[in-house]
Design a protein around this motif. Structure first.
Motif, PDB file in Angstrom:
ATOM      1  N   ALA A 170       0.646  -1.372  -0.001  1.00 42.02           N
ATOM      2  CA  ALA A 170       0.129  -0.016  -0.058  1.00 42.02           C
ATOM      3  C   ALA A 170       0.738   1.303  -0.011  1.00 42.02           C
ATOM      4  O   ALA A 170       0.422   2.571  -0.011  1.00 42.02           O
ATOM      5  CB  ALA A 170      -0.853   0.046   1.309  1.00 42.02           C
ATOM      6  N   GLY A 171       1.990   1.139  -0.182  1.00 46.01           N
ATOM      7  CA  GLY A 171       3.091   2.261   0.001  1.00 46.01           C
ATOM      8  C   GLY A 171       3.054   2.919  -1.346  1.00 46.01           C
ATOM      9  O   GLY A 171       2.963   2.448  -2.355  1.00 46.01           O
ATOM     10  N   ALA A 172       3.324   4.272  -1.137  1.00 46.88           N
ATOM     11  CA  ALA A 172       3.327   5.203  -2.503  1.00 46.88           C
ATOM     12  C   ALA A 172       4.288   4.873  -3.353  1.00 46.88           C
ATOM     13  O   ALA A 172       4.468   4.834  -4.527  1.00 46.88           O
ATOM     14  CB  ALA A 172       3.546   6.732  -1.962  1.00 46.88           C
ATOM     15  N   GLN A 173       5.476   4.368  -2.647  1.00 47.41           N
ATOM     16  CA  GLN A 173       6.749   3.823  -3.469  1.00 47.41           C
ATOM     17  C   GLN A 173       6.260   2.646  -4.259  1.00 47.41           C
ATOM     18  O   GLN A 173       6.781   2.481  -5.396  1.00 47.41           O
ATOM     19  CB  GLN A 173       8.125   3.920  -2.669  1.00 47.41           C
ATOM     20  N   ASP A 174       5.563   1.754  -3.704  1.00 47.92           N
ATOM     21  CA  ASP A 174       5.201   0.491  -4.460  1.00 47.92           C
ATOM     22  C   ASP A 174       4.114   0.857  -5.510  1.00 47.92           C
ATOM     23  O   ASP A 174       4.419   0.288  -6.509  1.00 47.92           O
ATOM     24  CB  ASP A 174       4.299  -0.362  -3.534  1.00 47.92           C
ATOM     25  N   GLU A 175       3.365   1.980  -5.475  1.00 53.67           N
ATOM     26  CA  GLU A 175       2.486   2.190  -6.362  1.00 53.67           C
ATOM     27  C   GLU A 175       3.315   2.839  -7.631  1.00 53.67           C
ATOM     28  O   GLU A 175       3.030   2.765  -8.704  1.00 53.67           O
ATOM     29  CB  GLU A 175       1.448   3.200  -6.048  1.00 53.67           C
ATOM     30  N   ALA A 176       4.118   3.701  -7.222  1.00 53.98           N
ATOM     31  CA  ALA A 176       4.926   4.352  -8.117  1.00 53.98           C
ATOM     32  C   ALA A 176       5.922   3.316  -8.995  1.00 53.98           C
ATOM     33  O   ALA A 176       5.972   3.668 -10.259  1.00 53.98           O
ATOM     34  CB  ALA A 176       5.944   5.422  -7.485  1.00 53.98           C
ATOM     35  N   LYS A 177       6.430   2.388  -8.122  1.00 58.48           N
ATOM     36  CA  LYS A 177       7.136   1.393  -9.014  1.00 58.48           C
ATOM     37  C   LYS A 177       6.189   0.394  -9.900  1.00 58.48           C
ATOM     38  O   LYS A 177       6.815   0.216 -11.061  1.00 58.48           O
ATOM     39  CB  LYS A 177       7.538   0.444  -8.116  1.00 58.48           C
ATOM     40  N   ALA A 178       4.924   0.177  -9.699  1.00 59.46           N
ATOM     41  CA  ALA A 178       4.034  -0.534 -10.504  1.00 59.46           C
ATOM     42  C   ALA A 178       3.680   0.407 -11.933  1.00 59.46           C
ATOM     43  O   ALA A 178       3.757  -0.088 -12.817  1.00 59.46           O
ATOM     44  CB  ALA A 178       2.747  -0.491  -9.909  1.00 59.46           C
ATOM     45  N   PHE A 179       3.724   1.610 -11.577  1.00 61.63           N
ATOM     46  CA  PHE A 179       3.454   2.225 -12.842  1.00 61.63           C
ATOM     47  C   PHE A 179       4.520   2.717 -13.728  1.00 61.63           C
ATOM     48  O   PHE A 179       4.700   2.703 -14.760  1.00 61.63           O
ATOM     49  CB  PHE A 179       2.806   3.813 -12.271  1.00 61.63           C
ATOM     50  N   ASP A 180       5.884   2.559 -12.913  1.00 66.26           N
ATOM     51  CA  ASP A 180       7.017   2.803 -13.710  1.00 66.26           C
ATOM     52  C   ASP A 180       7.301   1.469 -14.550  1.00 66.26           C
ATOM     53  O   ASP A 180       7.866   1.485 -15.520  1.00 66.26           O
ATOM     54  CB  ASP A 180       8.295   3.077 -12.663  1.00 66.26           C
ATOM     55  N   CYS A 181       6.895   0.334 -14.078  1.00 64.89           N
ATOM     56  CA  CYS A 181       6.957  -1.020 -14.768  1.00 64.89           C
ATOM     57  C   CYS A 181       6.026  -1.063 -15.831  1.00 64.89           C
ATOM     58  O   CYS A 181       6.075  -1.919 -16.793  1.00 64.89           O
ATOM     59  CB  CYS A 181       6.663  -2.089 -13.943  1.00 64.89           C
ATOM     60  N   GLY A 182       4.856  -0.213 -15.960  1.00 63.92           N
ATOM     61  CA  GLY A 182       4.096  -0.159 -17.082  1.00 63.92           C
ATOM     62  C   GLY A 182       2.878  -0.343 -16.757  1.00 63.92           C
ATOM     63  O   GLY A 182       1.697  -0.626 -17.679  1.00 63.92           O
ATOM     64  N   ALA A 183       2.275  -0.603 -15.339  1.00 63.64           N
ATOM     65  CA  ALA A 183       0.758  -0.970 -15.121  1.00 63.64           C
ATOM     66  C   ALA A 183       0.093   0.286 -15.322  1.00 63.64           C
ATOM     67  O   ALA A 183       0.303   1.423 -15.459  1.00 63.64           O
ATOM     68  CB  ALA A 183       0.787  -0.957 -13.706  1.00 63.64           C
ATOM     69  N   ASN A 184      -1.280   0.251 -15.730  1.00 67.59           N
ATOM     70  CA  ASN A 184      -2.294   0.900 -16.048  1.00 67.59           C
ATOM     71  C   ASN A 184      -3.055   1.577 -14.815  1.00 67.59           C
ATOM     72  O   ASN A 184      -3.562   2.647 -14.774  1.00 67.59           O
ATOM     73  CB  ASN A 184      -3.353   0.471 -17.130  1.00 67.59           C
ATOM     74  N   TYR A 185      -3.361   0.523 -13.839  1.00 63.54           N
ATOM     75  CA  TYR A 185      -3.814   0.900 -12.752  1.00 63.54           C
ATOM     76  C   TYR A 185      -3.128   0.002 -11.432  1.00 63.54           C
ATOM     77  O   TYR A 185      -2.750  -1.007 -11.614  1.00 63.54           O
ATOM     78  CB  TYR A 185      -5.661   0.698 -12.872  1.00 63.54           C
ATOM     79  N   TYR A 186      -3.673   0.554 -10.497  1.00 62.07           N
ATOM     80  CA  TYR A 186      -3.209  -0.134  -8.927  1.00 62.07           C
ATOM     81  C   TYR A 186      -4.348  -0.179  -7.968  1.00 62.07           C
ATOM     82  O   TYR A 186      -4.817   0.725  -7.723  1.00 62.07           O
ATOM     83  CB  TYR A 186      -1.986   0.888  -8.506  1.00 62.07           C
ATOM     84  N   ILE A 187      -4.414  -1.395  -7.672  1.00 59.62           N
ATOM     85  CA  ILE A 187      -5.611  -1.443  -6.427  1.00 59.62           C
ATOM     86  C   ILE A 187      -4.940  -2.176  -5.269  1.00 59.62           C
ATOM     87  O   ILE A 187      -4.168  -3.189  -5.485  1.00 59.62           O
ATOM     88  CB  ILE A 187      -6.707  -2.289  -7.162  1.00 59.62           C
ATOM     89  N   VAL A 188      -5.293  -1.631  -4.073  1.00 56.86           N
ATOM     90  CA  VAL A 188      -4.596  -2.209  -2.872  1.00 56.86           C
ATOM     91  C   VAL A 188      -5.712  -3.225  -2.351  1.00 56.86           C
ATOM     92  O   VAL A 188      -6.818  -3.001  -2.201  1.00 56.86           O
ATOM     93  CB  VAL A 188      -4.373  -1.373  -1.913  1.00 56.86           C
ATOM     94  N   LYS A 189      -5.329  -4.624  -2.096  1.00 58.10           N
ATOM     95  CA  LYS A 189      -6.082  -5.525  -1.471  1.00 58.10           C
ATOM     96  C   LYS A 189      -6.746  -5.148  -0.116  1.00 58.10           C
ATOM     97  O   LYS A 189      -5.901  -4.654   0.696  1.00 58.10           O
ATOM     98  CB  LYS A 189      -5.306  -6.794  -1.291  1.00 58.10           C
ATOM     99  N   PRO A 190      -7.992  -5.736   0.216  1.00 48.67           N
ATOM    100  CA  PRO A 190      -8.853  -6.297  -0.660  1.00 48.67           C
ATOM    101  C   PRO A 190      -9.391  -5.531  -1.602  1.00 48.67           C
ATOM    102  O   PRO A 190      -9.879  -4.415  -1.261  1.00 48.67           O
ATOM    103  CB  PRO A 190      -9.792  -6.988   0.537  1.00 48.67           C
TER     104      PRO A 190
END
Length: 123
Positions: free
Chosen positions: A85-105
């Motif tokens: 759920a960290g901002a750095q995790d979300e940023a890394k996901a988008f840097d890898c090419g993700a289009n959207y990011y959802i935190v579980k659940p």
């Protein structure tokens, strides 16, 4: 019918995504890790990939980078769904090419809406 690839190491989470997306009219295939997910994406055509980050063999970051590095899969929308759920995790996901990011659940309505938006599907 739009086709979704769910890449998640938890059988319970895969079942939840399958149930949610199939009830919304999507066809769903599953993979238990990033390597298997990448293989499926290379062998079949999908309209969306739902990808967990923390998985054995190949994590979601690496899988998404591989998808983005393949000209045939470059346009495949990727939604990362994770406990990170960290901002750095979300940023890394988008840097890898993700289009959207959802935190579980993941909320079933949000998951369905996101899938519809990214695949151009109507309710």
């Amino acid at each position: 019918m739009k086709k979704v690839l769910v890449v998640e190491d938890s059988a319970t989470a895969r079942a939840f995504y399958r149930s949610t997306l199939e009830s919304a009219g999507f066809c769903v295939d599953e993979a238990a890790n990033g390597l298997e997910g990448l293989e499926r994406a290379l062998l079949d055509r999908y309209d969306l990939a739902i990808v967990d980050i923390n998985m054995p063999k190949m994590d979601g970051y690496a899988m998404t980078r591989e998808l983005r590095g393949n000209p045939d899969l470059l346009g495949l929308p990727v939604v990362m769904v994770t406990t990170e759920a960290g901002a750095q995790d979300e940023a890394k996901a988008f840097d890898c090419g993700a289009n959207y990011y959802i935190v579980k659940p993941a909320d079933p309505r949000d998951l369905t809406l996101t899938a519809r938006l990214l695949t151009g599907s109507r309710p």
